[in-house]
Scaffold this motif. Structure first.
Motif, PDB file in Angstrom:
ATOM      1  N   ARG A  41     -26.245  15.266   3.796  1.00 56.46           N
ATOM      2  CA  ARG A  41     -26.153  15.844   2.507  1.00 56.46           C
ATOM      3  C   ARG A  41     -26.366  17.377   2.516  1.00 56.46           C
ATOM      4  O   ARG A  41     -25.625  18.287   1.741  1.00 56.46           O
ATOM      5  CB  ARG A  41     -27.366  14.983   1.334  1.00 56.46           C
ATOM      6  CG  ARG A  41     -27.043  13.869   1.051  1.00 56.46           C
ATOM      7  CD  ARG A  41     -25.440  13.377   0.480  1.00 56.46           C
ATOM      8  NE  ARG A  41     -25.243  14.521  -0.592  1.00 56.46           N
ATOM      9  CZ  ARG A  41     -23.860  14.978  -0.743  1.00 56.46           C
ATOM     10  NH1 ARG A  41     -22.989  14.709  -0.081  1.00 56.46           N
ATOM     11  NH2 ARG A  41     -23.662  15.826  -1.614  1.00 56.46           N
ATOM     12  N   LEU A  42     -27.149  17.752   3.483  1.00 57.28           N
ATOM     13  CA  LEU A  42     -27.404  19.222   3.502  1.00 57.28           C
ATOM     14  C   LEU A  42     -26.288  19.906   4.120  1.00 57.28           C
ATOM     15  O   LEU A  42     -25.827  20.785   3.565  1.00 57.28           O
ATOM     16  CB  LEU A  42     -28.748  19.308   4.478  1.00 57.28           C
ATOM     17  CG  LEU A  42     -29.290  20.822   4.778  1.00 57.28           C
ATOM     18  CD1 LEU A  42     -29.588  21.276   3.370  1.00 57.28           C
ATOM     19  CD2 LEU A  42     -30.239  20.968   5.633  1.00 57.28           C
ATOM     20  N   SER A  80     -31.455  17.393  -5.483  1.00 61.18           N
ATOM     21  CA  SER A  80     -31.561  18.320  -4.194  1.00 61.18           C
ATOM     22  C   SER A  80     -30.512  17.495  -3.102  1.00 61.18           C
ATOM     23  O   SER A  80     -30.298  17.975  -1.992  1.00 61.18           O
ATOM     24  CB  SER A  80     -32.875  18.358  -3.499  1.00 61.18           C
ATOM     25  OG  SER A  80     -33.725  17.254  -3.864  1.00 61.18           O
ATOM     26  N   TYR A  81     -30.236  16.409  -3.474  1.00 60.23           N
ATOM     27  CA  TYR A  81     -29.122  15.685  -2.667  1.00 60.23           C
ATOM     28  C   TYR A  81     -27.813  16.135  -2.972  1.00 60.23           C
ATOM     29  O   TYR A  81     -26.573  15.753  -2.468  1.00 60.23           O
ATOM     30  CB  TYR A  81     -29.117  14.221  -2.671  1.00 60.23           C
ATOM     31  CG  TYR A  81     -30.365  13.548  -2.157  1.00 60.23           C
ATOM     32  CD1 TYR A  81     -29.976  13.045  -0.703  1.00 60.23           C
ATOM     33  CD2 TYR A  81     -31.486  13.586  -2.710  1.00 60.23           C
ATOM     34  CE1 TYR A  81     -31.088  12.315  -0.242  1.00 60.23           C
ATOM     35  CE2 TYR A  81     -32.630  13.048  -1.937  1.00 60.23           C
ATOM     36  CZ  TYR A  81     -32.360  12.354  -0.715  1.00 60.23           C
ATOM     37  OH  TYR A  81     -33.384  11.826  -0.135  1.00 60.23           O
ATOM     38  N   GLY A  82     -27.577  17.082  -3.853  1.00 62.58           N
ATOM     39  CA  GLY A  82     -26.062  17.465  -4.118  1.00 62.58           C
ATOM     40  C   GLY A  82     -25.503  16.518  -5.362  1.00 62.58           C
ATOM     41  O   GLY A  82     -24.210  16.545  -4.952  1.00 62.58           O
ATOM     42  N   MET A 124     -23.528  21.109  -1.467  1.00 62.11           N
ATOM     43  CA  MET A 124     -24.838  21.226  -1.764  1.00 62.11           C
ATOM     44  C   MET A 124     -25.193  21.969  -3.290  1.00 62.11           C
ATOM     45  O   MET A 124     -25.132  21.405  -4.469  1.00 62.11           O
ATOM     46  CB  MET A 124     -25.954  21.797  -0.908  1.00 62.11           C
ATOM     47  CG  MET A 124     -27.313  21.792  -0.981  1.00 62.11           C
ATOM     48  SD  MET A 124     -28.164  20.094  -0.482  1.00 62.11           S
ATOM     49  CE  MET A 124     -26.745  18.900  -1.005  1.00 62.11           C
ATOM     50  N   LEU A 135     -34.974  18.523   1.003  1.00 61.74           N
ATOM     51  CA  LEU A 135     -33.920  17.856   2.098  1.00 61.74           C
ATOM     52  C   LEU A 135     -34.074  18.734   3.328  1.00 61.74           C
ATOM     53  O   LEU A 135     -34.521  18.242   4.477  1.00 61.74           O
ATOM     54  CB  LEU A 135     -32.756  18.010   1.844  1.00 61.74           C
ATOM     55  CG  LEU A 135     -32.088  16.528   1.074  1.00 61.74           C
ATOM     56  CD1 LEU A 135     -32.510  16.225   0.086  1.00 61.74           C
ATOM     57  CD2 LEU A 135     -30.289  16.652   1.229  1.00 61.74           C
TER      58      LEU A 135
END
Lengths: 353, 353
Positions: free
Chosen positions: A60-61, A99-101, B1, B57
């Motif tokens: 995900r980042l 925060s995982y988009g 993101m 993350l």
DNA sequence: GGTATTTACGGGTACGTACCCGTAAATATA
DNA sequence: TATATTTACGGGTACGTACCCGTAAATACC
């Protein structure tokens, strides 16, 4: 990250073992083109052999594009605050996944206006869409929306109501038949008089056959347990208190021996108000949902039990199901029936929705 | 993101605005040394002003060292399978947090052997420890363990039982008094005869005063509602069926009018077996926990209701509380009372623990 | 046979944060 | 004043994955 023994295997390790670059492994993992059959097979074999689990964090980042989930539910009105709870659950999931988009887009429609449902459907379909959570209260329109998602291969989850024939990712909500069954038990548990019982359905839209399913559950309980209570049903299509009072006065006049009432949705407080006014607290009353008004009457003893299906949890799970499917690629239960919670004066304080 | 508008602010942006390097910002965020007061204040002001939220993350990804949480609970025995459920919840949390570099270590002790608790405590204290979830059934020993954690500044969470005076991060479990209150309602709801009610406590260790708290809740309900049922209490310190039968025979002989029994823990199935054997199904019976044996008797009608406090959820929440505190640095509710679920034959199918 | 196109792959950078290492400046010590 | 030590900070690399770009080799086309 990896534990002490450094036993984490990632794409790098796969690449090394296959004598290829990380980019090639990546292509195989994501089913992209540009890899020869031979190499692809070799890499797939290695992936399978070492049971490679991608690191979701890193994935995900590294992914620059956000994932969009849309939500289409009734807006909460003074008429019924039911939808506030699922919304809270959705918000909770949103926070967790931020925060995982993952980005959520909210669309609301009016329970008394099927056109608003269509309008919002069209709107959300015109935007980015990687997953959809919605409440299919208007059957035809909801089927349309489901087909549109099918065509685009967008997964969708139903909340609180179901379309059995749709190719949904999951249904998350009550098992209404069983919940009627529970209601009937509670209504007949105290004294086994065989007075008639009243089933009240207060709802503008004739759309959902929820009340029918619930009534079937009640009937089933009565029959299975050798009870002989007559079941009287009344449909009230106006949600205001006058209409409710009028209908109830009528039916209680016609069946003066009625000593138990089951309301098939969260509008049970309207009936409680009526009973309070008419000074009939001895009539047992059961209905749905942990709303403020309902709890009030529960506390006053006018409502005996509330049945609740964890609306907050429904919202949370709905979003999480999409996430698990789209991001983690994990299997999802197709039918997620919620617990049938029984709420009384005594346990209401610890029922967090 | 970041979303389309690219409005994500991270350490880089903070560094830019403060005219310092990322490393310095990092030092401030983690309260490390090597930053002048002036710079520190400036950076803190900027962080506060723009409400910086670290990207968990990236944070977990960049951190090479895993976080260790330990669990110390009774092992599940044939005596009672209660602890299987919390364990499932803990496993669920473990799966979810695995890619965050969170590692769990499990330690089990024997409910009949306080020395085993001490042994396991010492063992876990000798290893890496960033957080601890445990069940403080042996009071003195549990206090010792709590102090050890306090000294090391390791946060700890209690599950299913509490030490009110300890500096725990959180207690996750039932509100026993209230749960007795609920039980009393269910026991007296059907018919308001004023026959004596029996409270049965089957437990080897006299340790926990759980049953006293529950009994107090029952008594409170009886008094508050102007009921006059006599409350008879029996303590059975042997968990085998002979002991149970012997005690129950005695008390039912002494108080032949008893028509309701409340068992203060999950061993209610032992009482149900007794009632089945003695052909006394008319005596109402209530107890705790969604165990297989209990459900069996529920279905057969020997147990009227089971009260349950979501043991699976307790385990899940326990680990998540540690995670939220240690990793996310989020505030945690100190007292997390679980819902008091009422289980009947009718809703048991959808009670997923 | 020579050029254009496609196929198959590798190099390398970025995501946002953690943290090692190096160093100029400030301060302490002789 | 010269040297040793501490303070305060920056550069840069790594975490595991995604994906852009470049290119040698293979194939196609005339």
């Amino acid at each position: 990250m990896a534990n002490e023994e450094n036993v984490y295997f990632g794409v790098k390790e796969i690449a090394k073992r296959a004598n290829v670059s990380i980019a090639t492994v990546d292509r195989v993992i994501h089913n992209r083109t540009g890899v020869s059959e031979k190499t692809r097979n070799k890499i797939n074999a290695i992936i399978k052999e070492m049971d490679y689990q991608p690191n979701i964090l890193a994935s995900r980042l590294a992914s620059r594009k956000p994932i969009h989930f849309s939500i289409l539910i009734p807006h909460s009105s003074k008429d019924t605050r039911f939808w506030e709870a699922p919304l809270l659950g959705i918000n909770r999931a949103e926070k967790e996944l931020k925060s995982y988009g993952i980005q959520l887009k909210y669309y609301y429609f009016d329970l008394n206006d099927r056109a608003s449902f269509v309008r919002q459907s069209d709107l959300l379909l015109s935007k980015d869409l990687d997953g959809l959570l919605y409440s299919p209260v208007f059957v035809d329109e909801a089927v349309q929306l489901a087909s549109a998602c099918d065509r685009r291969e967008v997964p969708y989850v139903f909340i609180d109501a179901d379309l059995p024939e749709a190719k949904k990712l999951s249904y998350i909500g009550p098992h209404l038949f069983q919940s009627g069954f529970v209601g009937a038990k509670l209504l007949t548990y105290r004294t086994t008089t065989h007075h008639p019982l009243l089933i009240v359905n207060i709802s503008k839209s004739i759309e959902n056959n929820n009340s029918l399913t619930i009534a079937a559950g009640i009937r089933s309980y009565i029959e299975n347990n050798g009870l002989s209570n007559q079941l009287v049903t009344v449909d009230i299509q106006d949600t205001d208190s006058f209409a409710v009072a009028r209908h109830l006065t009528q039916v209680l006049h016609d069946y003066p021996k009625i000593d138990g009432i089951f309301v098939t949705n969260s509008r049970v407080s309207a009936v409680a108000a009526f009973l309070a006014k008419k000074k009939r607290p001895e009539i047992r009353l059961i209905g749905y949902d942990f709303l403020k008004e309902n709890c009030q009457y529960l506390q006053e003893g006018l409502i005996d039990f509330l049945i609740c299906h964890k609306p907050e949890e429904q919202g949370y799970r709905g979003i999480m199901a999409l996430y698990q499917n789209v991001v983690v690629d994990a299997p999802i239960d197709k039918m997620q029936y919620m617990p049938i919670d029984i709420i009384t004066t005594e346990n209401m304080d610890f029922y967090g929705n």
